[in-house]
Design a protein around this motif. Sequence first.
Motif, PDB file in Angstrom:
ATOM      1  N   GLY A 185      25.066 -36.897   7.067  1.00 20.64           N
ATOM      2  CA  GLY A 185      24.390 -38.093   7.523  1.00 20.64           C
ATOM      3  C   GLY A 185      23.869 -38.869   6.341  1.00 20.64           C
ATOM      4  N   VAL A 186      23.196 -39.944   6.647  1.00 21.73           N
ATOM      5  CA  VAL A 186      22.675 -40.829   5.623  1.00 21.73           C
ATOM      6  C   VAL A 186      21.229 -40.485   5.380  1.00 21.73           C
ATOM      7  N   ASN A 187      20.833 -40.352   4.147  1.00 24.74           N
ATOM      8  CA  ASN A 187      19.457 -40.021   3.830  1.00 24.74           C
ATOM      9  C   ASN A 187      19.112 -40.650   2.495  1.00 24.74           C
ATOM     10  N   GLY A 188      18.112 -41.517   2.496  1.00 27.75           N
ATOM     11  CA  GLY A 188      17.760 -42.195   1.281  1.00 27.75           C
ATOM     12  C   GLY A 188      16.866 -41.389   0.362  1.00 27.75           C
ATOM     13  N   PHE A 189      16.383 -40.220   0.822  1.00 25.43           N
ATOM     14  CA  PHE A 189      15.431 -39.474   0.037  1.00 25.43           C
ATOM     15  C   PHE A 189      15.932 -38.100  -0.368  1.00 25.43           C
ATOM     16  N   ALA A 190      16.876 -37.517   0.344  1.00 22.08           N
ATOM     17  CA  ALA A 190      17.376 -36.182   0.019  1.00 22.08           C
ATOM     18  C   ALA A 190      18.813 -36.306  -0.457  1.00 22.08           C
ATOM     19  N   ALA A 191      19.072 -35.836  -1.661  1.00 23.32           N
ATOM     20  CA  ALA A 191      20.403 -35.998  -2.231  1.00 23.32           C
ATOM     21  C   ALA A 191      21.373 -34.940  -1.746  1.00 23.32           C
ATOM     22  N   ALA A 192      20.861 -33.761  -1.378  1.00 21.06           N
ATOM     23  CA  ALA A 192      21.748 -32.653  -1.036  1.00 21.06           C
ATOM     24  C   ALA A 192      22.067 -32.649   0.441  1.00 21.06           C
ATOM     25  N   ASP A 193      23.280 -32.223   0.780  1.00 22.09           N
ATOM     26  CA  ASP A 193      23.654 -32.088   2.179  1.00 22.09           C
ATOM     27  C   ASP A 193      23.177 -30.770   2.760  1.00 22.09           C
ATOM     28  N   ALA A 194      22.933 -29.787   1.931  1.00 22.77           N
ATOM     29  CA  ALA A 194      22.526 -28.474   2.418  1.00 22.77           C
ATOM     30  C   ALA A 194      21.030 -28.307   2.284  1.00 22.77           C
ATOM     31  N   ALA A 195      20.462 -27.512   3.217  1.00 27.72           N
ATOM     32  CA  ALA A 195      19.036 -27.213   3.145  1.00 27.72           C
ATOM     33  C   ALA A 195      18.786 -26.238   2.010  1.00 27.72           C
ATOM     34  N   PRO A 196      17.560 -26.215   1.476  1.00 32.06           N
ATOM     35  CA  PRO A 196      17.254 -25.279   0.405  1.00 32.06           C
ATOM     36  C   PRO A 196      17.342 -23.843   0.886  1.00 32.06           C
ATOM     37  N   PRO A 197      17.548 -22.880  -0.020  1.00 29.51           N
ATOM     38  CA  PRO A 197      17.653 -21.485   0.398  1.00 29.51           C
ATOM     39  C   PRO A 197      16.366 -20.989   1.014  1.00 29.51           C
ATOM     40  N   ASP A 225       8.710 -38.801   3.759  1.00 35.24           N
ATOM     41  CA  ASP A 225      10.156 -38.891   3.559  1.00 35.24           C
ATOM     42  C   ASP A 225      10.805 -39.460   4.804  1.00 35.24           C
ATOM     43  N   THR A 226      11.689 -40.407   4.610  1.00 33.46           N
ATOM     44  CA  THR A 226      12.269 -41.091   5.754  1.00 33.46           C
ATOM     45  C   THR A 226      13.782 -41.099   5.672  1.00 33.46           C
ATOM     46  N   SER A 227      14.392 -41.208   6.846  1.00 35.21           N
ATOM     47  CA  SER A 227      15.837 -41.320   6.922  1.00 35.21           C
ATOM     48  C   SER A 227      16.198 -42.046   8.194  1.00 35.21           C
ATOM     49  N   VAL A 228      17.214 -42.890   8.112  1.00 31.10           N
ATOM     50  CA  VAL A 228      17.690 -43.580   9.308  1.00 31.10           C
ATOM     51  C   VAL A 228      18.263 -42.567  10.288  1.00 31.10           C
ATOM     52  N   ALA A 229      19.140 -41.704   9.825  1.00 34.74           N
ATOM     53  CA  ALA A 229      19.814 -40.764  10.715  1.00 34.74           C
ATOM     54  C   ALA A 229      20.366 -39.594   9.914  1.00 34.74           C
ATOM     55  N   PRO A 230      19.542 -38.631   9.565  1.00 36.14           N
ATOM     56  CA  PRO A 230      20.054 -37.497   8.798  1.00 36.14           C
ATOM     57  C   PRO A 230      20.866 -36.564   9.677  1.00 36.14           C
ATOM     58  N   GLY A 231      21.793 -35.832   9.070  1.00 30.70           N
ATOM     59  CA  GLY A 231      22.430 -34.740   9.774  1.00 30.70           C
ATOM     60  C   GLY A 231      21.461 -33.579   9.873  1.00 30.70           C
ATOM     61  N   PRO A 232      21.774 -32.575  10.692  1.00 29.09           N
ATOM     62  CA  PRO A 232      20.864 -31.434  10.864  1.00 29.09           C
ATOM     63  C   PRO A 232      20.501 -30.742   9.559  1.00 29.09           C
ATOM     64  N   ALA A 233      21.493 -30.517   8.667  1.00 32.06           N
ATOM     65  CA  ALA A 233      21.196 -29.819   7.418  1.00 32.06           C
ATOM     66  C   ALA A 233      20.266 -30.640   6.543  1.00 32.06           C
ATOM     67  N   GLN A 234      20.498 -31.943   6.482  1.00 33.62           N
ATOM     68  CA  GLN A 234      19.633 -32.793   5.685  1.00 33.62           C
ATOM     69  C   GLN A 234      18.220 -32.826   6.243  1.00 33.62           C
ATOM     70  N   LEU A 235      18.109 -32.924   7.556  1.00 36.91           N
ATOM     71  CA  LEU A 235      16.785 -32.949   8.168  1.00 36.91           C
ATOM     72  C   LEU A 235      16.033 -31.652   7.892  1.00 36.91           C
ATOM     73  N   MET A 236      16.724 -30.516   8.010  1.00 36.59           N
ATOM     74  CA  MET A 236      16.070 -29.242   7.726  1.00 36.59           C
ATOM     75  C   MET A 236      15.691 -29.139   6.256  1.00 36.59           C
ATOM     76  N   GLY A 237      16.480 -29.766   5.378  1.00 31.34           N
ATOM     77  CA  GLY A 237      16.116 -29.783   3.977  1.00 31.34           C
ATOM     78  C   GLY A 237      14.816 -30.530   3.745  1.00 31.34           C
ATOM     79  N   LEU A 238      14.656 -31.669   4.415  1.00 34.21           N
ATOM     80  CA  LEU A 238      13.406 -32.416   4.305  1.00 34.21           C
ATOM     81  C   LEU A 238      12.233 -31.608   4.854  1.00 34.21           C
ATOM     82  N   ILE A 239      12.441 -30.988   6.005  1.00 30.50           N
ATOM     83  CA  ILE A 239      11.366 -30.214   6.623  1.00 30.50           C
ATOM     84  C   ILE A 239      10.967 -29.048   5.732  1.00 30.50           C
ATOM     85  N   ASP A 240      11.936 -28.332   5.200  1.00 32.20           N
ATOM     86  CA  ASP A 240      11.617 -27.181   4.360  1.00 32.20           C
ATOM     87  C   ASP A 240      10.918 -27.589   3.070  1.00 32.20           C
TER      88      ASP A 240
END
Length: 337
Positions: free
Chosen positions: A94-106, A198-213
């Motif tokens: 998905g699109v995310n202006g604040f998180a560069a990685a597609d995967a959530a952190p370990p 941190d904001t995003s128009v429409a992150p994918g699930p992995a990106q959203l979990m990365g922001l949350i974590d």
Amino acid sequence: MTRHPTYPDRPTRPARAWAQGAAAACAALWLLALPAAGQGMAGQADMSGALSGPPSAATAPDAGDAPLILAPDEAGRQSPSTMDLPYPGLESGGVNGFAAADAAPPVATALPSATLPVVVELFTSQGCSSCPPADAMLTALTGTPDVLALSYHVDYWDYLGWADSFARPEFTERQSAYARAAGERSVYTPQMIVDGQDTSVAPGPAQLMGLIDAHRYAPATVSVQRDPTDAGELIELQPLSDLGGAVDVVLVRYAPERHVDVMAGENRGRTVLYSNVVLTLEHLSRWDGRQPLRLTVRPELMEDGAWPPDTRHALLIQQMQGDEALPGPILAAVRLD
């Protein structure tokens, strides 16, 4: 197809697109002349007798009312997460202006349990055809104990033919205030904001979990002590560091689940499930963040017959920014039921 609605006095700009083939994000592109959310509301430490606190949010306690809380040895939102949330019909990415990685952190396995939930705010509309996937993503988050997911319905898409039954002008004002705090000139749906930062128009699930974590693992700046008393539940907020200015305490009332049959507009013919639908925001107090703040939540707060029987309640403790007191980081959230 990306639409660019035109208003006589409202310049527009293109909306950002959903990734992975999702529909283009709606862009309600208003120049932000709206007041900041919560502006004009006097800080109150007692709300209809249901929630009480000190006479002034900036008044320090007496010497005999010294802080009762010690900062925990390892304060923070540090609960491990599973990363695998059920998002039917959604692909990661998905699109995310604040998180560069597609995967959530370990995931770390030896971290203490979280005590403060991460707040995820979704700005959505029943009249926006791009919003249902984001609504579904928020619904999936509601089963995560250390996440407080909230859905705010905005009113600027009502002109498309379907008036959103949950929309309130103050929710649009809150989103506009966030945009102004970030230096943006427009608002759009769907938009997710994590912990007010941190904001995003429409992150994918992995990106959203990365922001949350990222916020789970961040050190806490406020500790929360909760104790039952004869008058109700005593909640004490203790600053763990310099909070850098004024902090607002806001009561959120929200409905856990609502199904809506949309009969007109872009989502005509669809039945959409909305979760944790915000019904109202009430500004309770403005805190200077220098001394502990004590609030008593009285039982009648939960038993107000003006709201549906399944209404739930939470407190948001949010830093305010600049002379306009625009919303900033959410320092803590407290579920009241």
